[in-house]
Scaffold this active site. Sequence first.
Site, short mmCIF file in Angstrom:
data_model
loop_
_atom_site.label_atom_id
_atom_site.label_comp_id
_atom_site.label_asym_id
_atom_site.label_seq_id
_atom_site.Cartn_x
_atom_site.Cartn_y
_atom_site.Cartn_z
N PHE A 232 -7.97 -1.96 7.29
CA PHE A 232 -8.64 -0.98 8.17
C PHE A 232 -10.13 -0.95 7.79
CE2 PHE A 232 -4.28 0.42 7.31
CZ PHE A 232 -3.76 0.59 8.58
N ASP A 254 -8.86 -5.63 10.45
CA ASP A 254 -9.01 -4.49 11.37
C ASP A 254 -8.51 -4.95 12.74
OD1 ASP A 254 -10.89 -1.73 11.12
OD2 ASP A 254 -10.50 -2.38 13.18
N SER A 255 -8.11 -3.97 13.56
CA SER A 255 -7.65 -4.33 14.90
C SER A 255 -8.82 -4.43 15.88
CB SER A 255 -6.63 -3.31 15.40
OG SER A 255 -7.18 -2.01 15.30
N ALA A 283 -2.91 -3.88 11.00
CA ALA A 283 -2.89 -3.95 9.53
C ALA A 283 -1.46 -4.03 8.99
CB ALA A 283 -3.62 -2.76 8.93
N ASP A 303 -7.68 2.12 4.31
CA ASP A 303 -8.38 3.33 4.80
C ASP A 303 -8.07 3.51 6.29
OD1 ASP A 303 -10.14 5.42 5.23
OD2 ASP A 303 -11.93 4.14 5.28
N CYS A 343 -7.84 10.41 5.92
CA CYS A 343 -8.85 11.33 6.49
C CYS A 343 -8.16 12.37 7.35
CB CYS A 343 -9.90 10.55 7.26
SG CYS A 343 -9.25 9.51 8.55
N1 SAH Z 1 -12.79 1.63 5.83
C1 SAH Z 1 -13.85 1.91 6.76
C2 SAH Z 1 -13.49 2.95 7.78
C3 SAH Z 1 -12.16 2.71 8.48
S1 SAH Z 1 -11.96 3.61 9.96
C4 SAH Z 1 -15.09 2.30 5.97
O1 SAH Z 1 -15.03 2.48 4.76
O2 SAH Z 1 -16.15 2.43 6.58
C5 SAH Z 1 -10.38 3.07 10.49
C6 SAH Z 1 -10.35 1.68 11.07
O3 SAH Z 1 -9.00 1.37 11.32
C7 SAH Z 1 -11.07 1.48 12.39
O4 SAH Z 1 -12.02 0.48 12.26
C8 SAH Z 1 -9.96 1.04 13.39
O5 SAH Z 1 -10.38 0.00 14.26
C9 SAH Z 1 -8.92 0.51 12.45
N2 SAH Z 1 -7.54 0.55 12.92
C10 SAH Z 1 -6.87 1.55 13.54
N3 SAH Z 1 -5.57 1.24 13.70
C11 SAH Z 1 -5.41 0.01 13.15
C12 SAH Z 1 -4.28 -0.85 12.96
N4 SAH Z 1 -3.06 -0.50 13.37
N5 SAH Z 1 -4.48 -2.03 12.35
C13 SAH Z 1 -5.69 -2.40 11.91
N6 SAH Z 1 -6.78 -1.62 12.05
C14 SAH Z 1 -6.65 -0.42 12.66
#
Ligand code: SAH
Length: 400
Positions: A232, A254-255, A283, A303, A343
């Site tokens: 993520f 990330d997706s 993820a 995250d 979060c």
């Molecule tokens: N780690 C980052 C913030 C993450 S925000 C930092 O430190 O700045 C959460 C992220 O999860 C987003 O970019 C979103 O696109 C991604 N996301 C949401 N659902 C997801 C999934 N099922 N698989 C992969 N990524 C995902």
Amino acid sequence: MSASDLPVLRLKPKADARRIRHGHPWAWGDELVLDRRSRGVPAGAIARLEDTAREPLGVGVATVEAKIAFRILDPDPAAEIGADWLRAKLAAALDLREKLYATPHYRLIHAEGDGLPGLIVDRFGDLLAVQPNAIWLEERLETIADLLQELTGCATVVKNGTSRAREAEGLPAEMAVLRGAAPSAPLQVPMTGAVYLADVMGGQKTGLFYDQRPNHAFAATLARGARVLDLFSHVGGFGLAALAHGAASVLAVDSSAPALALAREGAALTGGAERFDTREADAFSAMEALVAEGTEFDLVVADPPAFAPSKAVLQQGLRAYERVANLAAKLVAPGGVLVLCSCSHAADLFRFRNSCLRGIGRAGRAPRIVQTGFAGPDHPQHPALTETGYLKAIGFRLLP
Ligand code: SAH
């Protein structure tokens, strides 16, 4: 309008006025006397709040029909919520950030934490991204933009009106340039030794997650020579900090393809693009695939977005955190570290940590908690509102 002309709302006898006197900034919907007069106070109007004996509790924002029916702005019943009042709040917030950070990259206003319910402002150097998440702010947006420019000297002020909170207030979703010109390219943000790219007009939230800064820094201390998995990753929050601190390799998952494109650009600017890889995937599927391949990492960070955004979905959210912990733990090399983040304000630290521990335990790993982190100091917490303390990041060392 002087304070004495403001509409007055009154607490019911059973309401807890002492809680509000002692600093809790909200009155709940079932605590206000609701009659024809009080129902006529429009949502977002500035009003005075009194206890049942007509003693003043302060001046604030009325949304009488909502669950949070009143938000105190100032305990002084004579306070005038005009430009001078707003300037003082904004200036106090700026003063803290200028003490905290050497560069102008931070969350400048964190809603109630800075005494401005509903207002989020992130600063990216010469640009401010404003999220007015409440009607009273929307109505004062021009004044706020002027004051922000006056205080910070920033050339550009953009409005990001795409939050879910706005929807709840009945405000339209929109992006707009309030002052200056929209940037023609993603902005470069130096942080934790890395260079991040923030797409403030098209990205998620306001393009970059400043709240994770201290947790990025913790992960970076473990990065030297490490194989790092950033799950993520968004634009590479943890991964680029690790890259900047000497990670042997970083895989960001990330997706969102646009987020990963910015992460790769950030890796090039940070230096070390050849050590940085991305995978556009869900993820959970990516973790399952990596487990099946038998891949190991020295540092794994997950995250995810808020899996438990409200109490109603808390159990379901906690199960999702457990699942992340379980899959991610299987990818951590003996003696490596797993950083798990949440979060979700509904999932407090203890609940979240228990879910993580269950997931790690089910993976057959023995953890030790080496770090517990929260949002950085540019996200001040109002002590009465645990909601503003939403972010948790726990570092587990998985014993060899
Ligand atoms: N780690 C980052 C913030 C993450 S925000 C930092 O430190 O700045 C959460 C992220 O999860 C987003 O970019 C979103 O696109 C991604 N996301 C949401 N659902 C997801 C999934 N099922 N698989 C992969 N990524 C995902």
